[in-house]
Scaffold this motif. Sequence first.
Motif, mmCIF file in Angstrom:
data_model
loop_
_atom_site.group_PDB
_atom_site.id
_atom_site.type_symbol
_atom_site.label_atom_id
_atom_site.label_comp_id
_atom_site.label_asym_id
_atom_site.label_seq_id
_atom_site.Cartn_x
_atom_site.Cartn_y
_atom_site.Cartn_z
ATOM 1 N N VAL A 118 0.851 -1.185 0.000
ATOM 2 C CA VAL A 118 0.000 0.000 0.000
ATOM 3 C C VAL A 118 0.889 1.238 0.000
ATOM 4 O O VAL A 118 1.774 1.383 0.845
ATOM 5 C CB VAL A 118 -0.931 0.010 1.222
ATOM 6 N N LEU A 119 0.656 2.110 -0.973
ATOM 7 C CA LEU A 119 1.406 3.357 -1.091
ATOM 8 C C LEU A 119 0.575 4.488 -0.527
ATOM 9 O O LEU A 119 -0.568 4.701 -0.938
ATOM 10 C CB LEU A 119 1.745 3.622 -2.569
ATOM 11 N N THR A 120 1.127 5.229 0.423
ATOM 12 C CA THR A 120 0.421 6.356 1.030
ATOM 13 C C THR A 120 1.123 7.659 0.671
ATOM 14 O O THR A 120 2.298 7.679 0.330
ATOM 15 C CB THR A 120 0.362 6.217 2.561
ATOM 16 N N ASP A 121 0.377 8.750 0.749
ATOM 17 C CA ASP A 121 0.985 10.070 0.530
ATOM 18 C C ASP A 121 0.631 10.992 1.695
ATOM 19 O O ASP A 121 -0.100 10.608 2.609
ATOM 20 C CB ASP A 121 0.555 10.667 -0.812
ATOM 21 N N ARG A 122 1.164 12.215 1.652
ATOM 22 C CA ARG A 122 0.980 13.135 2.774
ATOM 23 C C ARG A 122 -0.469 13.559 2.946
ATOM 24 O O ARG A 122 -0.880 13.974 4.034
ATOM 25 C CB ARG A 122 1.861 14.369 2.561
ATOM 26 N N ALA A 123 -1.239 13.476 1.869
ATOM 27 C CA ALA A 123 -2.652 13.862 1.964
ATOM 28 C C ALA A 123 -3.498 12.779 2.613
ATOM 29 O O ALA A 123 -4.684 12.979 2.859
ATOM 30 C CB ALA A 123 -3.198 14.180 0.573
ATOM 31 N N GLY A 124 -2.894 11.621 2.876
ATOM 32 C CA GLY A 124 -3.613 10.543 3.524
ATOM 33 C C GLY A 124 -4.210 9.535 2.574
ATOM 34 O O GLY A 124 -4.848 8.576 3.016
ATOM 35 N N ASP A 125 -4.019 9.745 1.268
ATOM 36 C CA ASP A 125 -4.534 8.771 0.301
ATOM 37 C C ASP A 125 -3.674 7.513 0.325
ATOM 38 O O ASP A 125 -2.476 7.551 0.609
ATOM 39 C CB ASP A 125 -4.530 9.366 -1.116
ATOM 40 N N ALA A 126 -4.292 6.399 -0.002
ATOM 41 C CA ALA A 126 -3.582 5.114 -0.022
ATOM 42 C C ALA A 126 -4.085 4.284 -1.183
ATOM 43 O O ALA A 126 -5.275 4.290 -1.505
ATOM 44 C CB ALA A 126 -3.792 4.368 1.296
ATOM 45 N N LYS A 127 -3.157 3.579 -1.835
ATOM 46 C CA LYS A 127 -3.534 2.709 -2.949
ATOM 47 C C LYS A 127 -2.542 1.567 -3.029
ATOM 48 O O LYS A 127 -1.366 1.702 -2.676
ATOM 49 C CB LYS A 127 -3.562 3.481 -4.269
ATOM 50 N N ALA A 128 -3.040 0.418 -3.472
ATOM 51 C CA ALA A 128 -2.185 -0.745 -3.638
ATOM 52 C C ALA A 128 -1.376 -0.597 -4.921
ATOM 53 O O ALA A 128 -1.931 -0.306 -5.978
ATOM 54 C CB ALA A 128 -3.011 -2.021 -3.691
#
Length: 272
Positions: free
Chosen positions: A149-159
């Motif tokens: 799972v890849l997350t970013d600073r905005a809080g989004d997450a995606k596989a």
Amino acid sequence: MKRVLLFYPCKGALPCFQARNQVNIARTAFPGFQIVIRVLEGSPIQCARNESVQIARSEKCEEIVQVDSDLNLGPKELAQLLSHDESIVCALYCHRSLETKWMVTPNNPPSPNREDGLMAVKQSAIGCSKIKLSVFDKLQADNPDRSGVLTDRAGDAKAVWDFFTFERVGLNTPESRLRSIAAMVQAGGSTSNEEIRRILETTYLEDNLHVSEDYRFCQLCEKSGIPIHVDTQLIVQHATEVMLPIPTAQLLDLLKEPWRQEELSQLNGSNN
């Protein structure tokens, strides 16, 4: 009509020549193909390449053409890449130096050159390449643990699947040690704590190597039996800064390079 993702990973500004290429490509008809152009700015190169697979799937594309922002791919070169039907086809480009050092490792012994210019290789830089989406389907099936799972600073997450990664490769890596333990178990040999400890704690004299994301991708493909081809008739320019004029002595040495001698012979023959 085959949909193709034309993908540009970009760190910083996009060069003017690349913007011109994109406009010219967008204005060019490629019979049998629909080109979808996307630019991903800011992500590290290996992350951007991994995300390009997700983008291609969401855009319902069958192939990805990856073009690094410092490589000069125009409509003519893109058409040549698209003309091949192999799973992976890479254009030739060299390191950013005046001396020509190709970013490709041939098979040993080298594979023959086909009439269409394609040559099977062990590994190649993929900054200018065409890859079928079926390649990634095969790699996913063969490497189910390379998903995260890849997350970013905005809080989004995606596989995102990790097809392209900078990795240490060698006998002193956890991956190599796990392979040794797995081979021992599958062979039905001793699996005592002492034997496992020996595998885990042995330090080999051979150094690990840091492998770039494109060569590591090629290694994964090799393990999955996916062939890699280079189009030896497609040389893409690699942008760099050059101090001009080039000294005459250095220029003469550059002209002595074997591939330039072959090209000069062909040019001289065509002028007769």
